[in-house]
Write a protein that holds these residues in place. Sequence first.
Motif, PDB file in Angstrom:
ATOM      1  N   GLY A   1       0.807  -1.219   0.000  1.00 12.67           N
ATOM      2  CA  GLY A   1       0.000   0.000   0.000  1.00 12.67           C
ATOM      3  C   GLY A   1       0.831   1.256   0.000  1.00 12.67           C
ATOM      4  N   ALA A   2       2.143   1.106   0.251  1.00 16.85           N
ATOM      5  CA  ALA A   2       3.066   2.236   0.152  1.00 16.85           C
ATOM      6  C   ALA A   2       3.843   2.128  -1.162  1.00 16.85           C
ATOM      7  CB  ALA A   2       4.033   2.252   1.332  1.00 16.85           C
ATOM      8  N   PHE A   3       3.892   3.220  -1.898  1.00 13.20           N
ATOM      9  CA  PHE A   3       4.512   3.239  -3.219  1.00 13.20           C
ATOM     10  C   PHE A   3       5.514   4.385  -3.289  1.00 13.20           C
ATOM     11  CE2 PHE A   3       0.326   1.456  -3.578  1.00 13.20           C
ATOM     12  CZ  PHE A   3       0.402   0.458  -4.533  1.00 13.20           C
ATOM     13  N   VAL A   4       6.530   4.208  -4.121  1.00 15.13           N
ATOM     14  CA  VAL A   4       7.450   5.286  -4.429  1.00 15.13           C
ATOM     15  C   VAL A   4       7.412   5.535  -5.930  1.00 15.13           C
ATOM     16  CG1 VAL A   4       9.463   3.761  -4.665  1.00 15.13           C
ATOM     17  CG2 VAL A   4       9.801   6.185  -4.153  1.00 15.13           C
ATOM     18  N   ALA A   5       7.427   6.809  -6.309  1.00 18.22           N
ATOM     19  CA  ALA A   5       7.452   7.203  -7.726  1.00 18.22           C
ATOM     20  C   ALA A   5       8.460   8.343  -7.867  1.00 18.22           C
ATOM     21  CB  ALA A   5       6.081   7.642  -8.204  1.00 18.22           C
ATOM     22  N   THR A   6       9.513   8.090  -8.593  1.00 19.92           N
ATOM     23  CA  THR A   6      10.588   9.070  -8.753  1.00 19.92           C
ATOM     24  C   THR A   6      11.055   9.065 -10.200  1.00 19.92           C
ATOM     25  OG1 THR A   6      11.403   8.991  -6.480  1.00 19.92           O
ATOM     26  CG2 THR A   6      12.989   9.575  -8.158  1.00 19.92           C
ATOM     27  N   CYS A   7      11.161  10.241 -10.789  1.00 20.38           N
ATOM     28  CA  CYS A   7      11.708  10.346 -12.145  1.00 20.38           C
ATOM     29  C   CYS A   7      12.186  11.769 -12.353  1.00 20.38           C
ATOM     30  CB  CYS A   7      10.665   9.966 -13.202  1.00 20.38           C
ATOM     31  SG  CYS A   7       9.443  11.250 -13.514  1.00 20.38           S
ATOM     32  N   HIS A   8      12.934  11.998 -13.427  1.00 17.93           N
ATOM     33  CA  HIS A   8      13.390  13.351 -13.746  1.00 17.93           C
ATOM     34  C   HIS A   8      12.660  13.910 -14.957  1.00 17.93           C
ATOM     35  CE1 HIS A   8      15.880  11.152 -16.687  1.00 17.93           C
ATOM     36  NE2 HIS A   8      15.886  12.281 -17.371  1.00 17.93           N
ATOM     37  N   SER A   9      11.597  13.241 -15.389  1.00 19.61           N
ATOM     38  CA  SER A   9      10.901  13.630 -16.616  1.00 19.61           C
ATOM     39  C   SER A   9       9.418  13.855 -16.322  1.00 19.61           C
ATOM     40  CB  SER A   9      11.088  12.541 -17.684  1.00 19.61           C
ATOM     41  OG  SER A   9      10.699  12.997 -18.954  1.00 19.61           O
ATOM     42  N   GLY A  10       9.151  14.835 -15.454  1.00 19.86           N
ATOM     43  CA  GLY A  10       7.792  15.030 -14.954  1.00 19.86           C
ATOM     44  C   GLY A  10       6.774  15.432 -15.989  1.00 19.86           C
ATOM     45  N   VAL A  11       7.165  16.206 -17.008  1.00 21.40           N
ATOM     46  CA  VAL A  11       6.211  16.593 -18.046  1.00 21.40           C
ATOM     47  C   VAL A  11       5.967  15.439 -19.011  1.00 21.40           C
ATOM     48  CG1 VAL A  11       5.895  18.040 -20.078  1.00 21.40           C
ATOM     49  CG2 VAL A  11       6.509  19.077 -17.930  1.00 21.40           C
ATOM     50  N   THR A  12       7.019  14.889 -19.582  1.00 23.34           N
ATOM     51  CA  THR A  12       6.852  13.815 -20.559  1.00 23.34           C
ATOM     52  C   THR A  12       6.026  12.667 -19.982  1.00 23.34           C
ATOM     53  OG1 THR A  12       8.955  14.351 -21.624  1.00 23.34           O
ATOM     54  CG2 THR A  12       8.046  12.158 -22.035  1.00 23.34           C
ATOM     55  N   LEU A  13       6.293  12.287 -18.738  1.00 23.13           N
ATOM     56  CA  LEU A  13       5.638  11.127 -18.145  1.00 23.13           C
ATOM     57  C   LEU A  13       4.356  11.476 -17.391  1.00 23.13           C
ATOM     58  CD1 LEU A  13       8.724   9.102 -16.852  1.00 23.13           C
ATOM     59  CD2 LEU A  13       7.407   8.757 -18.954  1.00 23.13           C
ATOM     60  N   ALA A  14       3.919  12.728 -17.434  1.00 20.09           N
ATOM     61  CA  ALA A  14       2.712  13.104 -16.690  1.00 20.09           C
ATOM     62  C   ALA A  14       1.496  12.295 -17.129  1.00 20.09           C
ATOM     63  CB  ALA A  14       2.440  14.600 -16.853  1.00 20.09           C
ATOM     64  N   ALA A  15       1.342  12.085 -18.428  1.00 14.77           N
ATOM     65  CA  ALA A  15       0.192  11.323 -18.912  1.00 14.77           C
ATOM     66  C   ALA A  15       0.260   9.886 -18.420  1.00 14.77           C
ATOM     67  CB  ALA A  15       0.138  11.367 -20.439  1.00 14.77           C
ATOM     68  N   ALA A  16       1.454   9.279 -18.441  1.00 13.78           N
ATOM     69  CA  ALA A  16       1.599   7.914 -17.929  1.00 13.78           C
ATOM     70  C   ALA A  16       1.337   7.854 -16.441  1.00 13.78           C
ATOM     71  CB  ALA A  16       2.998   7.386 -18.239  1.00 13.78           C
ATOM     72  N   HIS A  17       1.771   8.864 -15.702  1.00  9.44           N
ATOM     73  CA  HIS A  17       1.523   8.868 -14.258  1.00  9.44           C
ATOM     74  C   HIS A  17       0.038   8.950 -13.951  1.00  9.44           C
ATOM     75  CE1 HIS A  17       5.866  10.475 -13.593  1.00  9.44           C
ATOM     76  NE2 HIS A  17       5.828   9.157 -13.651  1.00  9.44           N
ATOM     77  N   GLY A  18      -0.680   9.775 -14.697  1.00  6.63           N
ATOM     78  CA  GLY A  18      -2.105   9.913 -14.447  1.00  6.63           C
ATOM     79  C   GLY A  18      -2.943   8.771 -14.974  1.00  6.63           C
ATOM     80  N   GLU A  19      -2.518   8.177 -16.100  1.00  6.41           N
ATOM     81  CA  GLU A  19      -3.348   7.189 -16.786  1.00  6.41           C
ATOM     82  C   GLU A  19      -2.926   5.742 -16.543  1.00  6.41           C
ATOM     83  OE1 GLU A  19      -5.969   8.295 -18.716  1.00  6.41           O
ATOM     84  OE2 GLU A  19      -5.465  10.310 -18.048  1.00  6.41           O
ATOM     85  N   ILE A  20      -1.685   5.506 -16.114  1.00  4.94           N
ATOM     86  CA  ILE A  20      -1.187   4.130 -15.947  1.00  4.94           C
ATOM     87  C   ILE A  20      -0.727   3.873 -14.515  1.00  4.94           C
ATOM     88  CG2 ILE A  20       0.473   2.420 -16.768  1.00  4.94           C
ATOM     89  CD1 ILE A  20       0.659   4.051 -19.386  1.00  4.94           C
ATOM     90  N   VAL A  21       0.128   4.764 -13.985  1.00  3.83           N
ATOM     91  CA  VAL A  21       0.649   4.561 -12.641  1.00  3.83           C
ATOM     92  C   VAL A  21      -0.449   4.716 -11.599  1.00  3.83           C
ATOM     93  CG1 VAL A  21       2.278   5.441 -10.910  1.00  3.83           C
ATOM     94  CG2 VAL A  21       2.995   5.204 -13.303  1.00  3.83           C
ATOM     95  N   ALA A  22      -1.282   5.743 -11.724  1.00  3.31           N
ATOM     96  CA  ALA A  22      -2.339   5.969 -10.734  1.00  3.31           C
ATOM     97  C   ALA A  22      -3.321   4.804 -10.640  1.00  3.31           C
ATOM     98  CB  ALA A  22      -3.064   7.281 -11.028  1.00  3.31           C
ATOM     99  N   PRO A  23      -3.827   4.243 -11.746  1.00  3.57           N
ATOM    100  CA  PRO A  23      -4.713   3.078 -11.623  1.00  3.57           C
ATOM    101  C   PRO A  23      -4.059   1.889 -10.938  1.00  3.57           C
ATOM    102  CG  PRO A  23      -4.979   4.084 -13.773  1.00  3.57           C
ATOM    103  CD  PRO A  23      -3.806   4.769 -13.126  1.00  3.57           C
ATOM    104  N   TRP A  24      -2.763   1.681 -11.173  1.00  2.00           N
ATOM    105  CA  TRP A  24      -2.046   0.614 -10.467  1.00  2.00           C
ATOM    106  C   TRP A  24      -2.065   0.870  -8.962  1.00  2.00           C
ATOM    107  CZ3 TRP A  24       3.607   1.607  -9.363  1.00  2.00           C
ATOM    108  CH2 TRP A  24       4.161   0.587  -8.576  1.00  2.00           C
TER     109      TRP A  24
END
Length: 366
Positions: free
Chosen positions: A323-346
């Motif tokens: 239930g605890a997750f870590v998310a770290t990257c240096h590409s916050g704009v490029t990966l924003a769509a993946a974070h909202g659409e793929i990482v968040a549902p996971w």
Amino acid sequence: MSAHFDAIVIGGGLVGLSIAYGLARAGLRVAVCDEGDQSFRASRGNFGLVWVQGKGVDAPAYARLTAQSARAWPAFAERLRGDSGIDPALAQPGGLSLCVDAGELAARAAAMARLAAHAPGFGYEVLDADGVRRRLPDAAPDLAGGIYSPLDGHVNPLRTLHALLAAFQARGGRYLPRRRVEEIRADGGGFTLDTGAGALRCGRLVLAAGLGNARLAPRVGLRAPVAPVRGQLMITERLPPFLPCPTPSVRQTDDGTVQIGDSQEPVGFDDGTRPDVLAGMARRAIRLFPRLRAARVVRAWGALRIMTPDGLPIYQESRRHPGAFVATCHSGVTLAAAHGEIVAPWIAGDAAPPFVEDFHAERFAP
């Protein structure tokens, strides 16, 4: 105060808000704990690129994730506009990496060939000097050429951050500013966060605090070996439109200013500027676009970006404290769509996407 949420995201930058927005869209009661402007915000140093070229040349999973996110950006931007009323100013006319000499062009072309081999559907063109001038008439006439990729583009990063926050709140999310998390305690029922304004409880916890993840991750059985890398940026006065597509180091924004920035300095927690670095960036920009010689710079600043030892992201759920997750990257704009659409549902409970196995922190030696 004391409050309970389905999920709490620690970090109110581009990564944290993209995930928080996705969680709120999934119907969870979500809070974002944002330390505030006294922290080293990586979002201050974002260049605004949605960029695929060169990402994951020797890391197939990262190349595929980057291309997937770039393709998802148009629909993601439309959702942001609908929920926030704010246009992130996405434009994906393609991007051009410009090369001053033949050796630079040959090296970039070879890297792009490796990238295309493991990023299905990824397209690019190697352009000679005439090809560059057809796309960018104001480019210097004696450049060796460049690499064009149709997936590349850019956004207004400040407007994107504003849109993410507004859309998150419109979906019922709660934003908690100036809320530094001092301690995290895990038990069988979830997580308790100690902050200066009281305790918070949640069933799911997301560490998206950038450089702060190094301090917080061990509290929940995770690792985040991240280090600061300073980037310096400059912005010019508004100019008539001359740059129809972005380059990695020079782009014209939606309001006409020109942003310049391509420095990377491992200088610890120093987010200042150095005249010699800024001068070098200016010389390179003028070399590529001679018309910039007469442009006035109106602001220059430095910011600390987040970098893992291999430059790739970390996405991981704690085995010790599920239930605890870590998310770290240096590409916050490029990966924003993946974070909202793929990482968040996971994080909300869906099956883990395939790339998660490639981005565990266990790939780094303790």
